[in-house]
Write a protein that holds these residues in place. Structure first.
Motif, mmCIF file in Angstrom:
data_model
loop_
_atom_site.group_PDB
_atom_site.id
_atom_site.type_symbol
_atom_site.label_atom_id
_atom_site.label_comp_id
_atom_site.label_asym_id
_atom_site.label_seq_id
_atom_site.Cartn_x
_atom_site.Cartn_y
_atom_site.Cartn_z
ATOM 1 N N ASP A 1 -11.391 -2.475 -17.228
ATOM 2 C CA ASP A 1 -9.967 -2.663 -17.459
ATOM 3 C C ASP A 1 -9.139 -1.412 -17.215
ATOM 4 O OD1 ASP A 1 -10.312 -5.297 -18.047
ATOM 5 O OD2 ASP A 1 -10.327 -5.019 -20.214
ATOM 6 N N TYR B 1 -4.665 -3.119 -13.346
ATOM 7 C CA TYR B 1 -4.367 -3.416 -11.940
ATOM 8 C C TYR B 1 -3.936 -4.867 -11.781
ATOM 9 C CZ TYR B 1 -8.985 -5.557 -11.990
ATOM 10 O OH TYR B 1 -10.070 -6.342 -12.298
ATOM 11 N N ASN B 2 -3.270 -5.137 -10.678
ATOM 12 C CA ASN B 2 -2.892 -6.485 -10.259
ATOM 13 C C ASN B 2 -3.513 -6.745 -8.899
ATOM 14 O OD1 ASN B 2 -1.201 -6.828 -12.474
ATOM 15 N ND2 ASN B 2 0.625 -6.205 -11.359
ATOM 16 N N GLU C 1 -2.684 -9.411 -5.804
ATOM 17 C CA GLU C 1 -1.731 -10.440 -5.398
ATOM 18 C C GLU C 1 -1.961 -10.843 -3.948
ATOM 19 O OE1 GLU C 1 2.422 -8.821 -4.927
ATOM 20 O OE2 GLU C 1 1.475 -7.073 -5.858
ATOM 21 N N THR D 1 -2.665 -3.403 -6.798
ATOM 22 C CA THR D 1 -1.784 -2.376 -7.337
ATOM 23 C C THR D 1 -2.387 -1.878 -8.636
ATOM 24 O OG1 THR D 1 0.119 -3.530 -6.373
ATOM 25 C CG2 THR D 1 0.575 -1.852 -8.042
ATOM 26 N N SER E 1 -0.899 1.378 -4.430
ATOM 27 C CA SER E 1 -0.941 0.070 -3.773
ATOM 28 C C SER E 1 -1.889 0.145 -2.590
ATOM 29 C CB SER E 1 0.444 -0.343 -3.281
ATOM 30 O OG SER E 1 1.319 -0.495 -4.364
#
Length: 161
Positions: free
Chosen positions: A34, A38-39, A41, A51, A118
């Protein structure tokens, strides 16, 4: 949490070993993954972006490495010798995060802006892997059958030829 037995699927599938390894790894997800947050997409038909919140890290303290089907993002904060913290609340600990990538996914670009890293990814299928339409043709008759067909024609047809 128990593990899933994929043995019955191995009997009826070929070449899916990597998929089963990924599913098994997801079942053993660890909370250590964790950090940093982060994401992931989907930014287009075959485009993705990861990201990561890496506030406090400089570009030279981060590394992005790709291997076949694997993206590794790591960070190691430079040691600051003459800093005395009264409160140290920013989590700038070292990290290494691994992302399993699908076949033919490659890193397109990476940027660090406002503490967010990113990483843009794109899936590029080789031309040979793209779907293509196959034309259905008629099979040619073997020559021996054509010769027999010519022999079986009425005499009038043979004389006209």
């Amino acid at each position: 949490m128990g593990t899933i037995d994929f043995a019955p699927l191995f009997r009826s599938t070929v070449g899916f070993d990597r998929l089963f390894d990924l599913l098994d790894g997801a079942a053993r997800f660890e909370a250590a993954d964790d950090y940093p947050p982060y994401n992931i997409e989907k930014t287009g038909e075959d485009a993705y972006r990861i990201t990561m919140a890496v506030a406090g890290f400089e570009p030279d303290e981060l590394s992005i490495t790709t291997q076949p089907n694997l993206l590794v993002v790591a960070g190691q904060k430079a040691k600051q010798d003459n800093v005395q913290y009264l409160h140290h609340g920013l989590a700038t600990r070292a990290f290494e995060h691994r992302f399993d990538l699908a076949d033919y996914v490659r890193v397109k670009d990476a940027n660090l802006e406002n503490g967010l890293l990113s990483v843009d990814l794109v899936r590029e299928l080789p031309e040979a892997m793209k779907p293509r339409k196959i034309q259905i043709g008629q099979a040619q008759q073997p020559k021996a059958i054509e010769a027999k067909a010519a022999d079986s024609q009425p005499e009038e047809t043979k004389k006209a030829a």
